[in-house]
Design a protein around this motif. Structure first.
Motif, PDB file in Angstrom:
ATOM      1  N   UNK A   1      74.629   8.102  80.970  1.00  0.00           N
ATOM      2  CA  UNK A   1      76.078   8.123  81.129  1.00  0.00           C
ATOM      3  C   UNK A   1      76.635   9.532  81.204  1.00  0.00           C
ATOM      4  N   UNK A   2      76.125  10.411  80.350  1.00  0.00           N
ATOM      5  CA  UNK A   2      76.566  11.820  80.389  1.00  0.00           C
ATOM      6  C   UNK A   2      76.140  12.499  81.683  1.00  0.00           C
ATOM      7  N   UNK A   3      74.932  12.148  82.171  1.00  0.00           N
ATOM      8  CA  UNK A   3      74.474  12.730  83.433  1.00  0.00           C
ATOM      9  C   UNK A   3      75.409  12.341  84.579  1.00  0.00           C
ATOM     10  N   UNK A   4      75.830  11.078  84.600  1.00  0.00           N
ATOM     11  CA  UNK A   4      76.752  10.635  85.655  1.00  0.00           C
ATOM     12  C   UNK A   4      78.093  11.343  85.508  1.00  0.00           C
TER      13      UNK A   4
ATOM     14  N   UNK B   1      80.570   2.691  84.975  1.00  0.00           N
ATOM     15  CA  UNK B   1      79.195   3.056  84.633  1.00  0.00           C
ATOM     16  C   UNK B   1      79.160   4.010  83.436  1.00  0.00           C
ATOM     17  N   UNK B   2      79.976   5.047  83.496  1.00  0.00           N
ATOM     18  CA  UNK B   2      79.989   6.030  82.402  1.00  0.00           C
ATOM     19  C   UNK B   2      80.466   5.385  81.104  1.00  0.00           C
TER      20      UNK B   2
ATOM     21  N   UNK C   1      79.545   3.413  75.792  1.00  0.00           N
ATOM     22  CA  UNK C   1      79.964   2.390  74.828  1.00  0.00           C
ATOM     23  C   UNK C   1      78.779   1.557  74.357  1.00  0.00           C
ATOM     24  N   UNK C   2      77.933   1.127  75.284  1.00  0.00           N
ATOM     25  CA  UNK C   2      76.778   0.311  74.916  1.00  0.00           C
ATOM     26  C   UNK C   2      75.840   1.065  73.984  1.00  0.00           C
TER      27      UNK C   2
ATOM     28  N   UNK D   1      81.079  -3.440  82.468  1.00  0.00           N
ATOM     29  CA  UNK D   1      82.088  -2.474  82.909  1.00  0.00           C
ATOM     30  C   UNK D   1      81.837  -1.932  84.315  1.00  0.00           C
ATOM     31  N   UNK D   2      80.596  -1.596  84.696  1.00  0.00           N
ATOM     32  CA  UNK D   2      80.400  -1.178  86.092  1.00  0.00           C
ATOM     33  C   UNK D   2      80.727  -2.292  87.096  1.00  0.00           C
TER      34      UNK D   2
END
Length: 196
Positions: free
Chosen positions: A70-73, A88-89, A94-95, A150-151
């Protein structure tokens, strides 16, 4: 993520360690099932205690991976261009946090999936969650699957209502956080998710 990041050394390490952790977890679960023994919350022998601890290490790693991705995105241009990217992020971050909190409590504090002692005679159809006592698995399920929900909401918003895509992701994220917290508190209180 752009192709050069997906094919880069950092992602390769993340994928290799994820595969190794998942294969170890699944392999041990299969091994214990073949022996007619539980793999989770089993402290009957030193071997099973040690293997459960190793499963915990693998599970923590697998819970941290969504946060890393998520941080990479997020670092690849932020999350301002689409509902899908925001979904996605937000879903991955969150997950990861929800899984570490709920599954961490279940596996490292409560040492059980239940609060109380169910008879095991009746569970929620398909899922098997207890209908008699508090069960942490519904909160774990909702929090974990934010990374898919979420995505998908962001993608649907981008396709059918672009102006509403990002607000829809934020609203859905808030609902998932509240649902995860509510189900977790309900389990702590010893109350089943769907009473008989």
């Amino acid at each position: 993520l752009p192709p050069e990041v997906r094919a880069g050394p950092r992602m390769a390490r993340v994928v290799r360690f994820s595969i190794a952790a998942a294969l170890f977890e699944i392999g041990y679960i299969i091994f214990q099932a073949a022996r007619g023994r539980p793999s989770h919350f089993n402290f009957d022998t030193p071997f099973e205690t040690g293997m459960y601890a190793l499963m915990g290490v693998g599970a923590v790693y697998l819970a941290i991976v969504p946060f890393i991705v998520g941080r990479m995105i997020w670092k690849q241009g932020g999350v301002n261009d689409s509902g899908y990217k925001l979904g996605a992020v937000t879903g991955l971050l969150l997950a990861s946090v929800a899984t570490l909190v709920v599954a961490g409590y279940m596996s490292g504090v409560a040492y059980d999936r239940w609060v109380g002692v169910p008879t095991g005679t009746q569970g929620v159809p398909f899922f098997g969650w207890s209908r008699e006592v508090g069960d942490f698995r519904p909160a774990h399920f909702v929090g974990l699957h934010a990374m898919q929900i979420l995505p998908l909401i962001g993608l649907a918003g981008d396709r059918f209502a672009p102006a509403l895509a990002r607000p829809a992701v934020w609203i859905a994220a808030a609902i998932l956080v509240l649902a995860t917290a509510g189900l977790f508190i309900q389990a702590l209180a010893g109350l089943p998710v769907w009473p008989r």
